[in-house]
Design a protein around this motif. Structure first.
Motif, PDB file in Angstrom:
ATOM      1  N   CYS A  50       0.829  -1.195   0.000  1.00 26.31           N
ATOM      2  CA  CYS A  50       0.000   0.000   0.000  1.00 26.31           C
ATOM      3  C   CYS A  50       0.875   1.261   0.000  1.00 26.31           C
ATOM      4  N   CYS A  67      -0.329   3.295   3.579  1.00 23.65           N
ATOM      5  CA  CYS A  67       0.025   2.825   4.931  1.00 23.65           C
ATOM      6  C   CYS A  67       1.252   1.923   4.939  1.00 23.65           C
ATOM      7  N   CYS A  75      -6.232  -0.185   5.116  1.00 28.33           N
ATOM      8  CA  CYS A  75      -6.725   1.204   5.127  1.00 28.33           C
ATOM      9  C   CYS A  75      -7.654   1.511   3.943  1.00 28.33           C
TER      10      CYS A  75
HETATM   11 ZN   LIG Z   1      -3.070   0.753   3.280  1.00 20.91          ZN
END
Ligand SMILES: [Zn+2]
Length: 149
Positions: free
Chosen positions: A40, A43, A57
């Motif tokens: 990601c 995050c 997230c």
């Molecule tokens: Zn994330």
């Protein structure tokens, strides 16, 4: 870096696997013998198998990121029968299936098999590293015991 191939050619190379838009980056990596795990951008957490959004997230900004391939066996089972594969011969004994916890992140796991290892040595906690074998004419990621000092 090898030549990029289009989606149709990718599906052809891995005719035994169902490939979709979420997983195509993973299998493109296999052709270059690179294990790419979605990470990601927001995050920084990895997840596997590939999903269209980050399970932590919900960001849709994901980057297939090469991992080291080092980890430890988290779970192991012995298959005594199953679908045919070129490197699997159930007549010679059970086939080990292992879930590897990759060193990049706690609970980040990749399932495959282990090679160059007697069955009695396949155990939870065994340090392993990524290796590549040929399966149906394309690279396939497996793991083998890793020397630790
Ligand atoms: Zn994330």
């Amino acid at each position: 870096m090898s030549e990029r191939i289009d989606d149709a050619a990718l599906v052809e190379r891995f005719s035994y696997i169902r490939i979709d838009h979420d997983t195509k980056h993973l299998y493109r990596g296999w052709l270059e013998e690179r294990l790419l795990i979605n990470r990601c951008d927001d995050c920084a957490r990895f997840h596997h198998p590939p999903k269209p959004i980050c399970p932590s997230c919900w960001s849709s900004s994901l980057t297939p990121t090469q991992v080291s391939g080092r980890g430890v066996i988290h779970l192991t089972i012995l298959l005594h029968q199953g679908p045919p594969a070129p490197d699997v011969d159930y007549a010679k004994g059970p086939h080990p299936v292992v879930s590897i916890e990759l060193e990049e992140q706690e609970a980040l796991r990749f399932t495959s098999t282990v090679i160059d290892c007697p069955l009695e040595d396949v155990r939870i906690g065994l340090p392993v590293e990524l290796a590549w074998i040929d399966r149906f004419g394309a690279p396939f990621p497996v793991f083998r015991p890793r020397e630790t000092s």
